[in-house]
Scaffold this motif. Structure first.
Motif, PDB file in Angstrom:
ATOM      1  N   GLU A  58       0.833  -1.278  -0.064  1.00 15.16           N
ATOM      2  CA  GLU A  58      -0.120   0.047  -0.005  1.00 15.16           C
ATOM      3  C   GLU A  58       0.988   1.251  -0.013  1.00 15.16           C
ATOM      4  O   GLU A  58       0.599   2.185  -0.745  1.00 15.16           O
ATOM      5  N   THR A  59       2.035   1.249   0.929  1.00 16.97           N
ATOM      6  CA  THR A  59       2.854   2.463   0.864  1.00 16.97           C
ATOM      7  C   THR A  59       3.443   2.421  -0.526  1.00 16.97           C
ATOM      8  O   THR A  59       3.731   3.521  -1.100  1.00 16.97           O
ATOM      9  N   LEU A  60       3.712   1.375  -1.053  1.00 24.95           N
ATOM     10  CA  LEU A  60       4.507   1.370  -2.562  1.00 24.95           C
ATOM     11  C   LEU A  60       3.649   1.908  -3.329  1.00 24.95           C
ATOM     12  O   LEU A  60       3.829   2.820  -4.417  1.00 24.95           O
ATOM     13  N   LEU A  61       2.482   1.606  -3.515  1.00 22.86           N
ATOM     14  CA  LEU A  61       1.084   2.199  -4.297  1.00 22.86           C
ATOM     15  C   LEU A  61       1.342   4.014  -4.075  1.00 22.86           C
ATOM     16  O   LEU A  61       1.309   4.686  -5.099  1.00 22.86           O
ATOM     17  N   ARG A  62       1.240   4.368  -2.920  1.00 23.16           N
ATOM     18  CA  ARG A  62       1.031   5.651  -2.639  1.00 23.16           C
ATOM     19  C   ARG A  62       2.220   6.386  -2.921  1.00 23.16           C
ATOM     20  O   ARG A  62       2.347   7.600  -3.834  1.00 23.16           O
ATOM     21  N   GLU A  63       3.478   5.760  -2.693  1.00 22.97           N
ATOM     22  CA  GLU A  63       4.937   6.567  -3.216  1.00 22.97           C
ATOM     23  C   GLU A  63       4.983   6.406  -4.841  1.00 22.97           C
ATOM     24  O   GLU A  63       5.448   7.612  -5.368  1.00 22.97           O
ATOM     25  N   ALA A  64       4.436   5.303  -5.463  1.00 24.12           N
ATOM     26  CA  ALA A  64       4.712   5.322  -6.778  1.00 24.12           C
ATOM     27  C   ALA A  64       3.704   6.487  -7.560  1.00 24.12           C
ATOM     28  O   ALA A  64       4.069   7.033  -8.468  1.00 24.12           O
ATOM     29  N   ILE A  65       2.540   6.710  -6.884  1.00 28.37           N
ATOM     30  CA  ILE A  65       1.598   7.684  -7.608  1.00 28.37           C
ATOM     31  C   ILE A  65       2.087   8.893  -7.260  1.00 28.37           C
ATOM     32  O   ILE A  65       2.110  10.022  -7.970  1.00 28.37           O
ATOM     33  N   ALA A  67       5.371   9.922  -6.880  1.00 28.50           N
ATOM     34  CA  ALA A  67       6.372   9.969  -7.823  1.00 28.50           C
ATOM     35  C   ALA A  67       5.834  10.588  -9.132  1.00 28.50           C
ATOM     36  O   ALA A  67       6.576  11.297  -9.976  1.00 28.50           O
ATOM     37  N   SER A  68       4.765   9.718  -9.866  1.00 30.15           N
ATOM     38  CA  SER A  68       4.197  10.155 -11.185  1.00 30.15           C
ATOM     39  C   SER A  68       3.793  11.328 -11.059  1.00 30.15           C
ATOM     40  O   SER A  68       3.906  12.149 -11.907  1.00 30.15           O
ATOM     41  N   ALA A  69       3.049  11.744 -10.175  1.00 29.27           N
ATOM     42  CA  ALA A  69       2.414  13.074  -9.797  1.00 29.27           C
ATOM     43  C   ALA A  69       3.601  14.400  -9.992  1.00 29.27           C
ATOM     44  O   ALA A  69       3.258  15.379 -10.485  1.00 29.27           O
ATOM     45  N   GLU A  70       4.675  13.934  -9.199  1.00 27.91           N
ATOM     46  CA  GLU A  70       5.640  14.868  -9.298  1.00 27.91           C
ATOM     47  C   GLU A  70       6.257  15.153 -10.584  1.00 27.91           C
ATOM     48  O   GLU A  70       6.603  16.340 -11.173  1.00 27.91           O
ATOM     49  N   VAL A 133      -2.356  17.933  -3.897  1.00 27.71           N
ATOM     50  CA  VAL A 133      -1.471  18.631  -3.306  1.00 27.71           C
ATOM     51  C   VAL A 133      -0.039  18.786  -3.968  1.00 27.71           C
ATOM     52  O   VAL A 133       0.632  19.703  -4.006  1.00 27.71           O
ATOM     53  N   ARG A 134       0.344  17.774  -4.380  1.00 21.33           N
ATOM     54  CA  ARG A 134       1.830  17.450  -5.155  1.00 21.33           C
ATOM     55  C   ARG A 134       1.697  17.846  -6.558  1.00 21.33           C
ATOM     56  O   ARG A 134       2.809  18.199  -7.026  1.00 21.33           O
TER      57      ARG A 134
END
Length: 210
Positions: A58-65, A67-70, A133-134
């Motif tokens: 779940e954390t991996l999904l959040r971080e992947a999204i 990073a893509s948003a950035e 936000v990001r």
């Protein structure tokens, strides 16, 4: 000293590789259907390495999204930065920026990010906050700032930059989902230019100096 500088870079490279692989796998298969072992294989790392970096899927999904948003934000901000007063006709500048924003919106990774977000939002609603936000809010603030500067220079009749941004964004992106069929049809640049020109024409009808 050399070994000390290589270790953080190697760790960062692995992290970036995992995030890129995770986003690609989640976007292609869906969150529930994607296992950490598949992400690890795609990233070329051990499964344990993924857990060492991110703890759980779940954390991996959040971080992947995130990073893509950035990455998407950086491209959009680069387009917005081109919105400057050259002293000449404002229409070509707006059309150029509009085209670039459309290209960002129609980028393959941007479509993948939106589809993944929509698919997982019901059980992970905080994902929307991450993207808002990001990514979205930063771009909106930057664009509002540029429109406000043009208004102060007497180039636009904008009194509420935030509302003007909403209008311009809707004019630029509103036609795209139907035209691109949710990213399954690649829009030719000519068609993107036509959308940008129509959007700017409507925008200037409302906000152009009479």
């Amino acid at each position: 000293m050399g070994a000390a500088t290589k270790a953080p870079r190697g760790r960062m490279d692995k992290r970036q590789a995992i995030l890129a692989a995770a986003f690609a796998e989640f976007a292609a298969r869906g969150y529930a259907q994607t296992g950490v072992d598949e992400v690890a294989a795609a990233a070329g790392v051990a499964k344990a390495t993924v857990y060492n970096h991110f703890g759980d899927k779940e954390t991996l999904l959040r971080e992947a999204i995130a990073a893509s948003a950035e990455q998407a934000t950086a491209k959009n901000l680069a387009a917005v930065e081109r919105l400057v007063d050259t002293g000449g006709d404002l229409r070509p500048v707006l059309e150029d920026v509009g085209l670039r924003l459309i290209q960002c919106y129609c980028d393959e990774d941007s479509w993948a990010l939106r589809r993944l977000l929509y698919a997982e939002l019901a059980h992970l609603p905080d994902l929307l906050e991450i993207v808002q936000v990001r990514a979205a809010e930063r771009v909106q603030r930057a664009l509002a700032d540029r429109l406000a500067r043009l208004a102060l220079a007497g180039r636009l009749g904008v009194t509420d930059p935030d509302a003007a941004v909403e209008h311009l964004s809707a004019l630029l992106t509103g036609p795209l989902e139907a035209r691109a069929r949710w990213g399954t049809r690649r829009l030719p640049v000519k068609e993107m230019r036509e959308v940008a020109a129509a959007a700017v024409d409507a925008f200037l009808t409302l906000y152009g100096r009479k």
